[in-house]
Design a protein around this motif. Structure first.
Motif, PDB file in Angstrom:
ATOM      1  N   PRO A 133       0.805  -1.221   0.000  1.00  0.00           N
ATOM      2  CA  PRO A 133       0.000   0.000   0.000  1.00  0.00           C
ATOM      3  C   PRO A 133       0.841   1.276   0.000  1.00  0.00           C
ATOM      4  N   LEU A 134       0.321   2.296  -0.733  1.00  0.00           N
ATOM      5  CA  LEU A 134       1.024   3.580  -0.829  1.00  0.00           C
ATOM      6  C   LEU A 134       0.506   4.602   0.172  1.00  0.00           C
ATOM      7  N   ALA A 135      -0.528   4.229   0.924  1.00  0.00           N
ATOM      8  CA  ALA A 135      -1.105   5.139   1.917  1.00  0.00           C
ATOM      9  C   ALA A 135      -2.028   4.328   2.812  1.00  0.00           C
ATOM     10  N   TRP A 136      -2.480   4.948   3.911  1.00  0.00           N
ATOM     11  CA  TRP A 136      -3.463   4.291   4.773  1.00  0.00           C
ATOM     12  C   TRP A 136      -4.714   4.009   3.958  1.00  0.00           C
ATOM     13  N   GLY A 137      -5.193   2.786   4.005  1.00  0.00           N
ATOM     14  CA  GLY A 137      -6.417   2.419   3.300  1.00  0.00           C
ATOM     15  C   GLY A 137      -6.238   2.213   1.805  1.00  0.00           C
ATOM     16  N   CYS A 138      -5.017   2.216   1.318  1.00  0.00           N
ATOM     17  CA  CYS A 138      -4.768   2.027  -0.119  1.00  0.00           C
ATOM     18  C   CYS A 138      -5.226   0.628  -0.549  1.00  0.00           C
ATOM     19  N   ARG A 139      -6.005   0.579  -1.637  1.00  0.00           N
ATOM     20  CA  ARG A 139      -6.534  -0.697  -2.125  1.00  0.00           C
ATOM     21  C   ARG A 139      -5.864  -1.145  -3.419  1.00  0.00           C
ATOM     22  N   CYS A 140      -4.887  -0.377  -3.882  1.00  0.00           N
ATOM     23  CA  CYS A 140      -4.187  -0.716  -5.126  1.00  0.00           C
ATOM     24  C   CYS A 140      -3.412  -2.015  -4.958  1.00  0.00           C
ATOM     25  N   THR A 141      -3.042  -2.616  -6.067  1.00  0.00           N
ATOM     26  CA  THR A 141      -2.319  -3.885  -6.014  1.00  0.00           C
ATOM     27  C   THR A 141      -1.308  -3.952  -7.148  1.00  0.00           C
ATOM     28  N   ILE A 142      -0.577  -5.053  -7.190  1.00  0.00           N
ATOM     29  CA  ILE A 142       0.391  -5.323  -8.250  1.00  0.00           C
ATOM     30  C   ILE A 142       0.019  -6.661  -8.878  1.00  0.00           C
ATOM     31  N   ILE A 143       0.010  -6.708 -10.215  1.00  0.00           N
ATOM     32  CA  ILE A 143      -0.358  -7.931 -10.919  1.00  0.00           C
ATOM     33  C   ILE A 143       0.717  -8.247 -11.966  1.00  0.00           C
ATOM     34  N   PRO A 144       0.736  -9.476 -12.488  1.00  0.00           N
ATOM     35  CA  PRO A 144       1.689  -9.788 -13.565  1.00  0.00           C
ATOM     36  C   PRO A 144       1.456  -8.879 -14.765  1.00  0.00           C
ATOM     37  N   GLY A 145       2.538  -8.401 -15.365  1.00  0.00           N
ATOM     38  CA  GLY A 145       2.434  -7.515 -16.512  1.00  0.00           C
ATOM     39  C   GLY A 145       2.960  -8.180 -17.778  1.00  0.00           C
ATOM     40  N   ILE A 146       2.869  -7.449 -18.884  1.00  0.00           N
ATOM     41  CA  ILE A 146       3.379  -7.965 -20.162  1.00  0.00           C
ATOM     42  C   ILE A 146       4.259  -6.908 -20.807  1.00  0.00           C
ATOM     43  N   ALA A 147       5.210  -7.362 -21.601  1.00  0.00           N
ATOM     44  CA  ALA A 147       6.231  -6.481 -22.162  1.00  0.00           C
ATOM     45  C   ALA A 147       5.641  -5.377 -23.033  1.00  0.00           C
ATOM     46  N   ARG A 148       4.533  -5.658 -23.746  1.00  0.00           N
ATOM     47  CA  ARG A 148       4.015  -4.652 -24.668  1.00  0.00           C
ATOM     48  C   ARG A 148       3.425  -3.434 -23.946  1.00  0.00           C
ATOM     49  N   ASN A 189       9.425   6.938 -10.521  1.00  0.00           N
ATOM     50  CA  ASN A 189      10.172   7.284  -9.312  1.00  0.00           C
ATOM     51  C   ASN A 189       9.961   8.746  -8.940  1.00  0.00           C
ATOM     52  N   ALA A 190       9.970   9.615  -9.967  1.00  0.00           N
ATOM     53  CA  ALA A 190       9.760  11.054  -9.717  1.00  0.00           C
ATOM     54  C   ALA A 190       8.343  11.327  -9.212  1.00  0.00           C
ATOM     55  N   MET A 191       7.368  10.573  -9.726  1.00  0.00           N
ATOM     56  CA  MET A 191       5.978  10.798  -9.344  1.00  0.00           C
ATOM     57  C   MET A 191       5.654  10.221  -7.970  1.00  0.00           C
ATOM     58  N   VAL A 192       6.285   9.106  -7.623  1.00  0.00           N
ATOM     59  CA  VAL A 192       5.971   8.478  -6.334  1.00  0.00           C
ATOM     60  C   VAL A 192       6.736   9.134  -5.192  1.00  0.00           C
ATOM     61  N   ASP A 193       7.832   9.805  -5.506  1.00  0.00           N
ATOM     62  CA  ASP A 193       8.681  10.386  -4.463  1.00  0.00           C
ATOM     63  C   ASP A 193       7.927  11.316  -3.512  1.00  0.00           C
ATOM     64  N   PRO A 194       7.151  12.296  -4.026  1.00  0.00           N
ATOM     65  CA  PRO A 194       6.436  13.175  -3.077  1.00  0.00           C
ATOM     66  C   PRO A 194       5.343  12.468  -2.283  1.00  0.00           C
ATOM     67  N   LEU A 195       4.912  11.297  -2.753  1.00  0.00           N
ATOM     68  CA  LEU A 195       3.859  10.555  -2.046  1.00  0.00           C
ATOM     69  C   LEU A 195       4.409   9.763  -0.864  1.00  0.00           C
ATOM     70  N   VAL A 196       5.606   9.205  -1.028  1.00  0.00           N
ATOM     71  CA  VAL A 196       6.090   8.260  -0.021  1.00  0.00           C
ATOM     72  C   VAL A 196       7.369   8.693   0.691  1.00  0.00           C
TER      73      VAL A 196
END
Length: 432
Positions: free
Chosen positions: A137-152, A164-171
């Motif tokens: 989780p990226l915050a309290w109550g975060c419901r996001c997840t990580i799933i298998p991805g594909i190269a395309r 990295n630049a976008m997540v930096d101010p969040l975490v």
């Protein structure tokens, strides 16, 4: 602990890995609880006096303590339990997702935070360091997840540098700057409880001490290790020393092959020219009658010798050198390239030369000690004439072998295709 047990579940392929992760998480949650308790105590202590230093009435103190308890033990506790559960779920997914690429995924409803929605469908290699930060989780109550991805789904514009630049101010400077599966910590020392409490009284969670060797008695139940136990030992080795398997160890096989003693293999994508799998290590169980050497059985007996504290035979120790030779293939960052017969000879000569000088380090990590290295340097089976010729060349040029290993190993770890030219240049530059 209910949230932790629920999150980790029982779907781990390796029960030992699950236990190690659970033990680390349990210790961390206990330390967090101590810090939280001490934080509450300090607040209760401060409630005794008002801002003018005058003692409050019992009823005033009672109300402050009650209100504080309501916040700590209901509102905060609910969020903390959800956070432990979600962190444990994501740690389990990290260890059980057999995918080359990972993808960030939101729930997709109107409650998704805008700052999280921008990462939806972001894709990167599982080995990309971005997943050390952009992992839910990226915050309290975060419901996001990580799933298998594909190269395309990879994007040059929205790559890991962008993420990295976008997540930096969040975490940044928060407990959410974390991948619990990798750090083995759910509540890191960025949490306010750890910052606000007396550090002399609270031990802030630290990375578990890295094991430097494997206790074979934990894996070998009988006198000789079974194939399954050998596989478990090598799997544990890859876990403890991931730097030796640049893309991880996918499998250990035992095949009766007459064409090789031991082998390292990886699949590559012919379209992209990149590696597309982890390593597979294969040990042959064929008896090479001319030298009376069965690679698998010698390695099996060598492990048993380490466990029992006995000295190894030449053949048993050579099996470890042979396996280390293959692990060096797993360790290199060289891209998948076809080599000419001369290129193969150059590469295998340097790989074998370095393996014979450095395999004692590998044995030490398995609890063993090399006692036949001099004989193996001179009479080892693999590429024997190539190694003999190369050592003679070094001797004639008055180049110290140990120094040569230090100087040549970086060539081996970077690019197989130009080893020959680099070694020739090295020999010319260091001729005395």
């Amino acid at each position: 602990m209910k949230g932790l047990n629920k999150g980790l579940g029982v779907s781990f392929d390796d029960e030992e890995s699950r236990k190690a992760l659970k033990d680390a998480f349990t210790l961390n949650v206990e330390q967090f609880s101590y810090a939280k308790t001490l934080t509450q105590f300090n607040l209760f202590k401060d409630a005794v006096f008002n801002l003018k230093g005058q003692q409050r009435s019992f009823e005033s103190i009672k109300k402050i303590v009650a209100d504080t308890g309501e916040v700590f033990n209901k509102n905060y506790l609910s969020a903390e339990v959800k956070y432990v559960t979600q962190s444990s779920i994501m740690a389990r997914k990290w260890h059980t997702m057999d995918a080359e690429y990972l993808q960030f995924s939101t729930v997709g409803d109107s409650a998704v935070r805008p700052e999280h929605r921008i990462f939806d469908k972001f894709t990167a290699l599982k080995t990309d360091k971005i997943w050390l930060r952009l992992y839910t989780p990226l915050a309290w109550g975060c419901r996001c997840t990580i799933i298998p991805g594909i190269a395309r789904n990879l994007s040059k514009e929205y790559d890991s540098d962008w993420a990295n630049a976008m997540v930096d101010p969040l975490v940044k400077d928060t407990i959410f700057d974390n991948n619990a599966a990798v750090s083995k910590v759910i509540f890191n020392n960025k949490h306010p409880y750890f910052k606000a409490t007396d550090q002399d009284k609270i031990k802030v969670p630290k990375e578990p001490k890295k094991e430097t060797s494997i206790n074979l008695s934990d894996y070998i139940k009988g006198d000789l290790p079974t194939d399954k136990e050998i596989k478990a030992i090598l799997t544990k080795y890859a876990e403890l020393f991931p730097e030796d398997f640049r893309r991880g160890l996918d499998d250990v096989k035992f095949i009766k092959s007459k064409s090789y003693m031991m082998q390292h293999s990886m699949y590559h994508n012919r379209l992209t020219g990149d590696w597309a799998s982890g390593s597979t290590i294969t040990l042959s169980k064929h008896e090479f009658s001319s030298i009376k050497f069965n690679p698998l059985e010698e390695f099996r007996n060598g492990l048993a010798a380490i466990k029992s504290g006995k000295k190894m035979t030449f053949n048993q120790e050579y099996s470890f050198e042979s396996l280390w030779h293959e692990i060096l293939h797993a360790k290199t960052k060289s891209a998948p390239k076809s080599l000419s017969s001369v290129g193969v000879k150059n590469m295998e000569t340097i790989n074998q030369f370095c393996a014979r000088h450095t395999y004692p380090e590998f044995m030490k990590k398995l609890g063993g000690k090399a006692i036949h290295q001099k004989e193996i340097l001179e009479n080892g089976y693999g590429y024997k004439s190539w190694i003999s010729d190369f050592r003679t060349t070094l001797k004639n040029l008055k180049i110290d072998e140990k120094q040569a290993v230090k100087d040549l190993m970086p060539f081996l770890m970077q690019d197989y295709s130009n080893i020959g030219s680099k070694v020739n240049a090295y020999l010319k530059e260091n001729t005395k």
